[in-house]
Write a protein that holds these residues in place. Structure first.
Motif, mmCIF file in Angstrom:
data_model
loop_
_atom_site.group_PDB
_atom_site.id
_atom_site.type_symbol
_atom_site.label_atom_id
_atom_site.label_comp_id
_atom_site.label_asym_id
_atom_site.label_seq_id
_atom_site.Cartn_x
_atom_site.Cartn_y
_atom_site.Cartn_z
ATOM 1 N N ILE A 1 -40.415 -45.943 -18.128
ATOM 2 C CA ILE A 1 -40.894 -47.308 -17.949
ATOM 3 C C ILE A 1 -41.379 -47.451 -16.517
ATOM 4 C CG2 ILE A 1 -40.284 -49.750 -18.046
ATOM 5 C CD1 ILE A 1 -37.789 -48.747 -19.722
ATOM 6 N N ASP A 2 -42.540 -48.072 -16.357
ATOM 7 C CA ASP A 2 -43.051 -48.330 -15.022
ATOM 8 C C ASP A 2 -43.536 -49.768 -14.957
ATOM 9 O OD1 ASP A 2 -43.697 -47.880 -12.400
ATOM 10 O OD2 ASP A 2 -44.987 -46.168 -12.793
ATOM 11 N N ALA B 1 -34.353 -46.287 -8.846
ATOM 12 C CA ALA B 1 -35.276 -45.438 -9.595
ATOM 13 C C ALA B 1 -36.529 -45.062 -8.814
ATOM 14 C CB ALA B 1 -35.660 -46.126 -10.905
ATOM 15 N N ALA B 2 -36.704 -45.608 -7.622
ATOM 16 C CA ALA B 2 -37.847 -45.206 -6.806
ATOM 17 C C ALA B 2 -37.650 -43.805 -6.218
ATOM 18 C CB ALA B 2 -38.071 -46.213 -5.685
ATOM 19 N N LYS C 1 -39.636 -47.233 -12.302
ATOM 20 C CA LYS C 1 -39.505 -45.864 -11.834
ATOM 21 C C LYS C 1 -40.354 -45.553 -10.603
ATOM 22 C CE LYS C 1 -36.848 -45.020 -15.287
ATOM 23 N NZ LYS C 1 -35.541 -45.546 -15.114
ATOM 24 N N GLY C 2 -41.448 -46.218 -10.408
ATOM 25 C CA GLY C 2 -42.302 -45.902 -9.272
ATOM 26 C C GLY C 2 -43.062 -44.609 -9.504
ATOM 27 N N GLU C 3 -43.830 -44.190 -8.518
ATOM 28 C CA GLU C 3 -44.681 -42.999 -8.679
ATOM 29 C C GLU C 3 -43.892 -41.708 -8.728
ATOM 30 O OE1 GLU C 3 -47.852 -42.838 -5.896
ATOM 31 O OE2 GLU C 3 -48.501 -44.882 -6.306
ATOM 32 N N THR C 4 -42.780 -41.626 -7.993
ATOM 33 C CA THR C 4 -42.061 -40.353 -7.927
ATOM 34 C C THR C 4 -40.750 -40.362 -8.690
ATOM 35 O OG1 THR C 4 -40.919 -41.014 -5.905
ATOM 36 C CG2 THR C 4 -43.000 -39.827 -5.647
ATOM 37 N N GLY C 5 -40.243 -41.531 -9.045
ATOM 38 C CA GLY C 5 -38.941 -41.604 -9.709
ATOM 39 C C GLY C 5 -39.040 -41.325 -11.189
ATOM 40 N N GLY C 6 -37.885 -41.390 -11.814
ATOM 41 C CA GLY C 6 -37.844 -41.208 -13.257
ATOM 42 C C GLY C 6 -37.658 -39.759 -13.653
ATOM 43 N N TRP C 7 -37.431 -39.575 -14.906
ATOM 44 C CA TRP C 7 -37.137 -38.237 -15.425
ATOM 45 C C TRP C 7 -38.424 -37.476 -15.640
ATOM 46 C CZ3 TRP C 7 -33.567 -34.792 -15.840
ATOM 47 C CH2 TRP C 7 -33.712 -33.743 -16.741
#
Length: 194
Positions: free
Chosen positions: A71-72, A144-145, A184-190
């Motif tokens: 999700i973003d 999440a960032a 999540k941002g540009e770099t976060g998340g799985w």
């Protein structure tokens, strides 16, 4: 935090937040008539699955649409009410019930999905040595960032260094971290390695 403190804090927070939870539930129901709660299987202490509770912020069946579990900001699956609830982190309040039930703690690494845990290395598995929490070391250091590996490393550091004093520091810093939203941002998340 020990179990008695978890139940006391979560119980008191549920009582205080109940009017807000009621208003949020009404807004969710009025917007599209779908269920108020979103239930998702997450991995808890010692790798045991449990059912995580959240206020539903996306269209019904969202995990089968678009980007799946990712999700973003600006995700079209997020409802209008859901956008506000996410921005204020109100969608996380039902997890206080997870704490009362004993699935979670107030403080600990955020619970993740099974397919993510299945790709942990031996060190990262130590994240599961404690109950997952509503707030944790990675949460107050960027949420999440942060890139996924960095979040896991912060959580493992917490597991190795946890203490009542550290928990109190995290509780004091959590309110400021909450209002940054949960995107999540540009770099976060799985990011799957495969």
């Amino acid at each position: 935090m020990n179990r008695a403190a978890d139940v006391a804090v979560a119980g008191a927070a549920l009582v205080v937040s109940s009017p807000l939870l009621g208003l949020a539930a009404l807004a969710i129901k009025l917007e599209d008539g779908g269920p108020v709660l979103y239930r998702q299987t997450r991995v808890g202490r010692d790798g045991v699955d449990f059912e995580l509770l959240k206020l539903r912020t996306m269209v019904v069946g969202a995990e089968k649409l678009g980007a799946g579990f990712a999700i973003d900001e600006g995700d079209p699956r997020i409802t209008k009410v859901g956008g506000l609830l996410r921005r204020l982190s109100v969608d996380e309040l039902p997890q206080l019930w997870n704490v009362v039930r004993g699935d979670m703690s107030v403080i600990g690494p955020r619970p993740t999905l099974r397919y993510q845990v299945d790709q942990y290395d031996e060190r990262q598995l130590h994240r599961l040595d404690v109950k997952p929490g509503i707030t944790g070391w990675a949460q107050i250091h960027g949420r999440a960032a942060l890139p996924w590996a960095e979040r896991i490393e912060l959580d493992v550091w917490y597991v190795e260094h946890r203490s009542p004093r550290l928990d109190l520091r995290m509780l004091a810093r959590t309110p400021r971290a909450l209002f940054g939203g949960t995107y999540k941002g540009e770099t976060g998340g799985w990011k799957s390695e495969s």
